[in-house]
Write an enzyme that holds these catalytic residues in place. Structure first.
Site, short mmCIF file in Angstrom:
data_model
loop_
_atom_site.label_atom_id
_atom_site.label_comp_id
_atom_site.label_asym_id
_atom_site.label_seq_id
_atom_site.Cartn_x
_atom_site.Cartn_y
_atom_site.Cartn_z
N HIS A 101 0.85 -1.20 0.00
CA HIS A 101 0.00 0.00 0.00
C HIS A 101 0.88 1.25 0.00
O HIS A 101 1.93 1.27 0.66
CB HIS A 101 -0.92 0.00 1.23
CG HIS A 101 -2.00 1.04 1.10
ND1 HIS A 101 -1.76 2.37 1.35
CD2 HIS A 101 -3.30 0.94 0.72
CE1 HIS A 101 -2.88 3.05 1.12
NE2 HIS A 101 -3.83 2.21 0.74
N GLU A 170 -3.82 1.56 -7.45
CA GLU A 170 -4.28 2.70 -6.65
C GLU A 170 -3.38 3.91 -6.93
O GLU A 170 -2.31 4.04 -6.33
CB GLU A 170 -4.18 2.38 -5.16
CG GLU A 170 -5.05 1.26 -4.70
CD GLU A 170 -5.36 1.38 -3.22
OE1 GLU A 170 -6.53 1.56 -2.88
OE2 GLU A 170 -4.42 1.33 -2.41
P1 PGA Z 1 -9.68 5.83 -0.32
O1 PGA Z 1 -8.44 4.87 0.02
O2 PGA Z 1 -10.78 4.96 -0.83
O3 PGA Z 1 -10.01 6.50 0.98
O4 PGA Z 1 -9.21 6.80 -1.37
C1 PGA Z 1 -8.10 3.78 -0.77
C2 PGA Z 1 -6.92 3.06 -0.17
O5 PGA Z 1 -6.01 3.72 0.37
O6 PGA Z 1 -6.84 1.81 -0.22
#
Ligand code: PGA
Length: 253
Positions: A101, A170
């Site tokens: 992450h 992401e």
């Molecule tokens: P968010 O976070 O949906 O609050 O943008 C996604 C994540 O960090 O996995």
């Protein structure tokens, strides 16, 4: 390329106390009533380590699958204060872990460390949701695909089994910001990456890809048409049963 089974994954980050199981109870109730669509998706929730044992027992025979948010890479046990190994997580009855992450990367996790975590997690029979993503500058300089390919190649190797891997794209600039990529751009990048992986790792079917970053009940509408996406990784909106349920409802509306 499209996979009809979708994954709705929640990442609670540093949120939740023992009583927060009630949030998952409501999501579980919704799932059981969702006769029309319930066979089309899986729900995975990643609460903090303090809750995964209780939640994995509580939801063992229910629809919600529990994941950890990270794990340690050096050993099964050892002198590593504050760390938890994939072996220990697996023994709690937990079958998934997030890795890579961007919040962990920005706290010092390198591709090399993530690769060790990745191997040890898979070796201990945890499935991995591997997060990749570019930052704002990399997006601006049109290096997105290059950065993502590098993150994939640095961590995944040819002998890894893609049945146990889900990749979560992401974009860092999108996490918690309310900004999302355009659906056409997202579709294009996911398609490029899926084809790249098939070729590079010589696998027969396309790997699973989630999108994460500001997914909520409104933005989900923009992603509905992207058949190449196998699901979503939801941060902020996964802390409320209503918000999380609305994401699923709006996706299938
Ligand atoms: P968010 O976070 O949906 O609050 O943008 C996604 C994540 O960090 O996995």
């Amino acid at each position: 390329m499209a996979n009809s089974l979708r994954y709705f994954v929640g990442n609670w980050k540093m949120f939740g106390v023992p009583g927060s199981y009630k949030i998952l109870d409501k999501i579980n109730q919704f799932y059981h009533k969702d006769q029309k669509n319930k066979n089309k998706y899986k729900i995975i929730m990643a609460p903090p380590d303090t809750l995964i044992y209780d939640f994995s027992k509580r939801f063992k025979n229910k629809k919600i699958i529990i994941s950890s948010q990270n794990c340690y890479h050096q050993d099964l046990f050892g002198p590593y204060t504050g760390k938890v190994s994939p072996f220990m997580i697996k023994r709690l009855g937990v079958n998934y872990t997030l890795l890579g992450h961007s919040e962990c990367r920005s706290a010092g996790e390198t591709d090399e460390i993530i690769k060790k975590k990745f191997s040890l997690a898979l070796k201990n029979n945890l499935k991995v949701i591997y997060c990749i993503g570019e930052n704002k500058i990399q997006k601006r300089t049109k290096s997105t695909v290059k950065v993502l390919k590098k993150q994939i190649l640095k961590v995944i190797s040819k002998n890894n089994n893609f049945n146990n891997i889900i990749i979560a794209y992401e974009p860092i600039w999108s996490i918690g910001s309310g900004s999302i990529p355009s659906p056409s751009e997202l579709k294009k990048n996911i398609t490029i990456l899926k084809n790249f992986i098939v070729k590079k790792f010589r696998i027969k079917s396309h790997p699973k890809f989630l999108y994460g970053g500001s997914v909520d009940k409104n933005t989900i509408k923009h992603f509905k048409s992207i058949k190449e996406l196998d699901g979503f990784l939801v941060g902020g909106a996964s802390k409320s049963s209503k918000n999380f349920i609305d994401i699923i409802k709006n996706f299938y509306k």
